[in-house]
Enzyme design. Structure first.
Site, mmCIF file in Angstrom:
data_model
loop_
_atom_site.group_PDB
_atom_site.id
_atom_site.type_symbol
_atom_site.label_atom_id
_atom_site.label_comp_id
_atom_site.label_asym_id
_atom_site.label_seq_id
_atom_site.Cartn_x
_atom_site.Cartn_y
_atom_site.Cartn_z
ATOM 1 N N PHE A 141 18.946 -0.333 -1.946
ATOM 2 C CA PHE A 141 17.525 0.010 -2.030
ATOM 3 C C PHE A 141 17.153 0.029 -3.509
ATOM 4 O O PHE A 141 18.026 -0.011 -4.385
ATOM 5 C CB PHE A 141 17.277 1.381 -1.380
ATOM 6 C CG PHE A 141 16.531 1.323 -0.061
ATOM 7 C CD1 PHE A 141 16.883 0.428 0.928
ATOM 8 C CD2 PHE A 141 15.477 2.188 0.190
ATOM 9 C CE1 PHE A 141 16.195 0.387 2.141
ATOM 10 C CE2 PHE A 141 14.783 2.162 1.399
ATOM 11 C CZ PHE A 141 15.138 1.258 2.372
ATOM 12 N N GLN A 255 2.525 7.322 -4.448
ATOM 13 C CA GLN A 255 3.338 6.098 -4.502
ATOM 14 C C GLN A 255 2.692 4.913 -3.791
ATOM 15 O O GLN A 255 2.188 5.058 -2.674
ATOM 16 C CB GLN A 255 4.698 6.361 -3.857
ATOM 17 C CG GLN A 255 5.611 5.138 -3.846
ATOM 18 C CD GLN A 255 7.027 5.466 -3.437
ATOM 19 O OE1 GLN A 255 7.351 5.480 -2.255
ATOM 20 N NE2 GLN A 255 7.871 5.767 -4.399
ATOM 21 N N HIS A 257 3.747 1.223 -2.312
ATOM 22 C CA HIS A 257 4.936 0.448 -1.920
ATOM 23 C C HIS A 257 4.665 -1.035 -2.157
ATOM 24 O O HIS A 257 3.577 -1.520 -1.831
ATOM 25 C CB HIS A 257 5.216 0.700 -0.434
ATOM 26 C CG HIS A 257 6.566 0.242 0.026
ATOM 27 N ND1 HIS A 257 6.915 -1.094 0.079
ATOM 28 C CD2 HIS A 257 7.651 0.933 0.451
ATOM 29 C CE1 HIS A 257 8.158 -1.190 0.519
ATOM 30 N NE2 HIS A 257 8.629 0.027 0.752
ATOM 31 N N LEU A 267 3.834 -1.584 6.812
ATOM 32 C CA LEU A 267 4.967 -1.740 5.897
ATOM 33 C C LEU A 267 5.997 -2.733 6.422
ATOM 34 O O LEU A 267 6.278 -2.750 7.620
ATOM 35 C CB LEU A 267 5.657 -0.389 5.723
ATOM 36 C CG LEU A 267 6.808 -0.408 4.717
ATOM 37 C CD1 LEU A 267 6.299 -0.157 3.318
ATOM 38 C CD2 LEU A 267 7.867 0.612 5.074
ATOM 39 N N GLU A 270 11.678 -1.833 2.373
ATOM 40 C CA GLU A 270 12.390 -2.168 1.132
ATOM 41 C C GLU A 270 13.774 -2.748 1.457
ATOM 42 O O GLU A 270 14.373 -3.445 0.640
ATOM 43 C CB GLU A 270 12.551 -0.885 0.307
ATOM 44 C CG GLU A 270 13.118 -1.081 -1.062
ATOM 45 C CD GLU A 270 12.808 0.114 -1.969
ATOM 46 O OE1 GLU A 270 11.618 0.418 -2.177
ATOM 47 O OE2 GLU A 270 13.760 0.746 -2.450
ATOM 48 N N ARG A 301 10.058 1.615 -7.009
ATOM 49 C CA ARG A 301 8.809 1.099 -6.413
ATOM 50 C C ARG A 301 7.639 1.108 -7.376
ATOM 51 O O ARG A 301 6.812 0.195 -7.362
ATOM 52 C CB ARG A 301 8.446 1.948 -5.194
ATOM 53 C CG ARG A 301 9.328 1.665 -4.044
ATOM 54 C CD ARG A 301 9.021 2.573 -2.887
ATOM 55 N NE ARG A 301 9.969 2.277 -1.835
ATOM 56 C CZ ARG A 301 10.102 3.006 -0.739
ATOM 57 N NH1 ARG A 301 9.341 4.069 -0.552
ATOM 58 N NH2 ARG A 301 10.982 2.663 0.171
ATOM 59 N N HIS A 369 1.595 4.486 -0.060
ATOM 60 C CA HIS A 369 2.702 4.681 0.879
ATOM 61 C C HIS A 369 3.183 6.124 0.987
ATOM 62 O O HIS A 369 3.489 6.599 2.078
ATOM 63 C CB HIS A 369 3.868 3.797 0.444
ATOM 64 C CG HIS A 369 5.074 3.898 1.316
ATOM 65 N ND1 HIS A 369 5.080 3.517 2.640
ATOM 66 C CD2 HIS A 369 6.333 4.343 1.046
ATOM 67 C CE1 HIS A 369 6.282 3.716 3.153
ATOM 68 N NE2 HIS A 369 7.059 4.235 2.218
ATOM 69 N N ARG A 405 9.323 8.731 -5.895
ATOM 70 C CA ARG A 405 10.500 8.962 -5.063
ATOM 71 C C ARG A 405 11.203 7.647 -4.812
ATOM 72 O O ARG A 405 10.576 6.594 -4.693
ATOM 73 C CB ARG A 405 10.133 9.648 -3.752
ATOM 74 C CG ARG A 405 9.666 8.685 -2.710
ATOM 75 C CD ARG A 405 10.164 9.051 -1.337
ATOM 76 N NE ARG A 405 9.380 8.330 -0.358
ATOM 77 C CZ ARG A 405 9.871 7.370 0.420
ATOM 78 N NH1 ARG A 405 11.127 7.001 0.336
ATOM 79 N NH2 ARG A 405 9.087 6.766 1.298
#
Ligand SMILES: Cc1cc2nc3c(=O)[nH]c(=O)nc-3n(C[C@H](O)[C@H](O)[C@H](O)COP(=O)(O)OP(=O)(O)OC[C@H]3O[C@@H](n4cnc5c(N)ncnc54)[C@H](O)[C@@H]3O)c2cc1C
Length: 605
Positions: A141, A255, A257, A267, A270, A301, A369, A405
C-alpha cells in the site's frame, strides 16, 4: 415516549462501534448500537484493499515489525499524529489481526512464489528463503516500507464487518437500525445518552446510558465528490459540536484518494496500485516516477493526489464531459489476478463504467475520501469536555493519522481502537454509578421536539435544505479542496457563514413525520454547514502545508509554529467555531524530519 436504558450506547454499528460494544458485552454489560442502516450496510463494509498489521509473513514483508509500521505511520501523518497513540496502535494491530482470524475472517494466506511485483514495467517474483505458507499474507500500500496490508481479496471491509456483526450477535449486543441520533443528552459536564429519531415513523426515543460512544464514521458527504456513502455526513460530529463543550480535532485535515472513478466517484482500491497498477496521462505516459522517482504511485495519498492534480493542471489530463481525469492501468496484472484479488474493482468497472479493467483503462481522479479530523479524545478514547462520552473509528480524532492517514490504517484503527477503547469503557462502567437528571433529559427532548415542529410549520418563503446543501458543496469544493489559499478560503468561510444563517430558516415542502428524507436533512443541514466551517476556518488559520493540508501561499511545513492540533468548539449562537491548539504529541519517539517522499521545504522547530 419510549425510553431505552443500557450501560453502553454506541452511536454507530460499523466496525468501531461494534468492536467497542463487543468488549462491553463480553464483560457483562448491556450494549446497544444504533445505526441509520442495517449494521452490515455500515460504511465499513465498503472498504476494499485491506488493513495494516506488521505480521511480516509474506516475502515482501520480511523484516517488518511494529517499529517499521510506526515509522511509516508517523511519516505518513507528516508528524501531525500523537506518537503515543500511533505506538499503541502498531503494537496492538498484529494481535487484533490474529483475533479476527480466530473469529472467522477468511484472510488471504501466503502462497509461496506469489510475492510478485513490478519494476520498470517488468514483473519480478521475490523468491523467499522460507515463506511461511498458510499464514496471513499482505499486499503493498502507499507510504509503507513493507508489504503489510492484510486483505481478503478486495472485499476486506465486507468480510471483517460480517464477522464482527456475527460476534456481536453471539455476545448479545443489541442493534437498533434505521434510527438516527440527533442530539446528545448532557448537563455540560456529563453525557447521559442521546435523543434519537426513528427514520421509519419519525418518532423520537430517548436512550439513557452510563457511557455513550460516538462511532458514526466520517463526514465526507459535506463534499459533493466523495467516495463515502450518503450516510457519511457527519451526524455524530454535529451532535458533539452542538454541545458547545466537546471539541473536534484537526477538521482541516481532509484526505483525497487518488483513484475515485469518473464520473461516479466510487473508489477503486489503493490495492490496485499496491499490486502493481500504474497511473497514466492523456498520452498514456506513466508520469508519477517523474515526480516521485522512488515511491512513484506508492507515495502516500496526499502526495499522489497533489501530483495528479498538478499534472492535470499542466494539460496532461484526459478531457471528458465530467471534467479532466487520468487513467489507472491494471491490465498488466492479468485476468486471473484481477478476477480473484481485485474482483470488486472488476465488478465496479463493469457495472458503473461498462469497461473490463483486464483490457481497458480506468478513468480516475482524486476524490474526497477520509476525515482525519473528528471528536477529539484522549488515549483512552474519552472525549474532551464531557465525562461518559467516548469516540472511536473514523468519527474520532484519537489521533494516529495526523494530517494524512496511510491506506490500510483506518480499518485497522477501527478494530484496534475498538479493542483498546472497549477495555477503557469497561473500566469506566465498572466505576460508574448511574445518576440521571430527568430535567436534563426532558429539556433535551423538548428542544428537538421544538425544532421538528418549527420545520414542519415553516413552509412559505422558507429556505430549502437541498439548496443550502448544494451551495455548501460548491463552496467547500472550491475553497477547501486539495490546494488551498487565503483568498479562496476567506471566500469559502464568508459563503459558509451566510449559508449557516440560511440553514436557520429552512422549512419543508413535505412535512410528514414518517419516512421523510427532507426532514432528515433539515435536522442536520445547519450542523453540516458548521462542520464545513470548522474545515475551512481551521484551514484558513493554519498558515503552513502539512500532509493533506496544502497551502499554495504557505508551501512549507512549519514545525516551528504549527506542530500542533487544532481544536474547534462551537459556543451556542457563535458565528464561527472557536479555535484552540494543543501540541501534536507529548512524546517524540521520532523527531520531526523528512518523510522521504513528497519533499517540500520544512521550517524546523
Ligand atoms: C470506499 C471506501 C473504501 C475504503 N477502503 C479502506 C481500506 O481498504 N482500508 C482501510 O484501512 N480503510 C478503508 N476505508 C476507510 C474505512 O473503511 C473507514 O474509515 C472505516 O470503515 C470507518 O469505520 P467506522 O466504524 O468508524 O464507521 P462506519 O463503518 O462508517 O460506521 C458508522 C456507523 O454509524 C452509524 N451512524 C452514523 N451517524 C449516525 C447517527 N447520527 N445516529 C445513529 N447512527 C449513526 C452508521 O449507520 C454506521 O452504522 C475505505 C473507505 C471507503 C469510503
Amino acid at each position: 415516549m419510549q425510553t431505552i436504558y443500557s450501560d453502553l450506547l454506541s452511536i454507530g454499528a460499523g466496525l468501531a462501534g461494534e468492536r467497542v460494544a463487543i468488549e462491553a458485552a463480553a464483560a457483562g454489560f448491556d450494549a446497544v448500537c444504533l445505526s441509520i442502516v442495517p449494521a452490515r450496510r455500515s460504511h465499513s463494509s465498503a472498504a476494499q484493499g485491506g488493513m495494516q498489521a506488521a505480521l511480516g509473513n509474506c516475502a515482501m514483508g520480511e523484516g517488518d515489525c511494529p517499529d517499521v509500521h510506526f515509522a511509516d505511520t508517523v511519516k505518513g501523518s507528516d508528524w501531525g499524529c500523537d506518537q503515543e497513540v500511533a505506538r499503541l496502535f502498531v503494537n496492538t494491530a498484529p494481535i487484533v489481526m490474529r483475533e479476527l482470524a480466530a473469529w472467522g475472517v477468511p484472510w488471504n494466506r501466503v502462497v509461496p512464489g506469489e510475492s510478485k511485483y513490478f519494476k520498470g514495467g517488468k514483473e519480478f517474483t521475490k523468491v523467499e528463503q522460507k515463506e511461511k505458507e498458510g499464514l496471513i499474507t499482505a499486499r503493498a500500500f502507499g507510504g509503507t516500507a513493507k508489504w503489510r496490508t492484510c486483505y481478503t481479496s478486495d472485499g476486506t471491509g465486507h468480510t471483517v464487518l460480517y464477522t464482527m456483526d456475527n460476534r456481536a450477535a453471539q455476545l448479545g449486543v443489541v442493534v437498533h437500525d434505521r434510527v438516527e441520533a440527533i442530539s446528545l443528552i448532557h448537563d455540560g459536564a456529563r453525557c447521559m445518552g442521546a435523543v434519537v429519531r426513528c427514520l421509519k415513523t419519525g418518532e423520537l426515543r430517548v436512550y439513557i446510558a452510563k457511557a455513550t460512544l460516538i462511532a458514526s464514521g466520517g463526514f465526507g458527504r459535506i463534499y459533493r465528490e466523495s467516495t463515502n456513502a450518503v450516510i457519511n455526513d457527519g451526524g455524530g460530529h454535529v451532535i458533539a459540536l452542538d454541545t458547545g463543550v466537546v471539541p473536534l480535532g484537526n477538521m482541516e485535515a481532509v484526505q483525497f484518494h487518488p483513484t475515485g472513478i469518473v464520473p461516479t466517484d466510487i473508489l477503486v482500491t489503493e490495492g490496485c496500485r499496491g499490486d502493481g497498477g500504474t497511473l497514466l496521462d492523456v498520452n498514456e505516459n506513466r508520469f508519477m516516477p517523474e515526480y516521485e522517482p522512488d515511491k512513484a504511485e506508492l507515495a502516500s495519498r496526499d502526495v499522489v493526489s497533489r501530483w495528479m492534480t498538478v499534472h492535470m493542471q499542466k494539460g496532461f489530463g484526459v478531457k471528458s464531459p465530467y471534467g479532466d481525469h487520468l487513467w489507472l492501468d491494471i491490465r498488466h496484472l492479468g485476468i486471473d489476478h484481477i478476477r480473484t484479488k481485485l474482483r470488486e474493482v472488476d465488478e465496479i468497472c463493469k457495472s458503473f463504467l461498462g469497461i473490463d479493467p483486464a483490457y481497458q483503462l480506468i478513468p480516475v481522479r482524486p476524490t474526497q475520501h477520509y476525515s482525519m479530523g473528528g471528536v477529539r479524545t484522549n488515549r483512552d478514547g474519552a472525549a474532551y469536555g464531557l465525562a461518559g462520552l467516548f469516540s472511536a473509528g473514523e468519527s474520532a480524532c484519537w489521533d494516529m493519522h495526523g494530517f494524512n492517514r496511510l491506506g490500510g490504517n483506518s480499518l485497522a484503527e477501527t478494530v484496534v481502537a475498538g479493542n483498546i477503547i472497549g477495555k477503557k469503557v469497561v473500566e469506566y462502567l465498572k466505576g460508574c454509578e448511574a445518576v440521571f437528571n430527568s430535567r436534563v433529559v426532558d429539556d433535551a427532548v423538548a428542544k428537538q421536539t421544538g425544532r421538528i415542529a418549527a420545520f414542519r410549520n415553516r413552509t412559505n418563503g422558507a429556505e430549502s435544505a437541498y439548496a443550502v446543501r448544494e451551495a455548501m458543496f460548491d463552496a467547500i469544493m472550491k475553497g477547501a479542496g486539495i490546494f488551498r489559499n487565503d483568498k479562496d478560503l476567506s471566500e469559502c468561510v464568508a459563503t459558509l457563514q451566510a449559508l449557516h444563517e440560511r440553514a436557520g430558516r429552512v422549512g419543508l415542502k413535505s412535512n410528514g413525520l414518517g419516512p421523510n428524507p427532507e426532514m432528515t436533512l433539515a435536522l442536520k443541514i445547519q450542523g453540516m454547514v458548521k462542520l464545513a466551517l470548522c474545515v475551512a476556518y481551521g484551514a484558513l488559520k493554519r498558515t503552513e502545508s502539512r500532509g493533506s493540508h496544502t497551502r499554495e501561499d504557505y508551501p512549507e511545513r512549519n514545525d516551528r509554529d504549527w506542530l500542533n492540533r487544532t481544536l474547534a468548539t462551537w459556543p451556542e449562537g457563535a458565528p464561527l467555531p472557536e479555535l484552540a491548539y494543543e501540541p501534536a504529541t507529548k512524546v517524540f519517539e521520532i523527531p520531526p524530519g523528512d518523510r522521504g517522499y513528497g519533499g517540500g521545504k520544512i521550517i524546523s522547530a
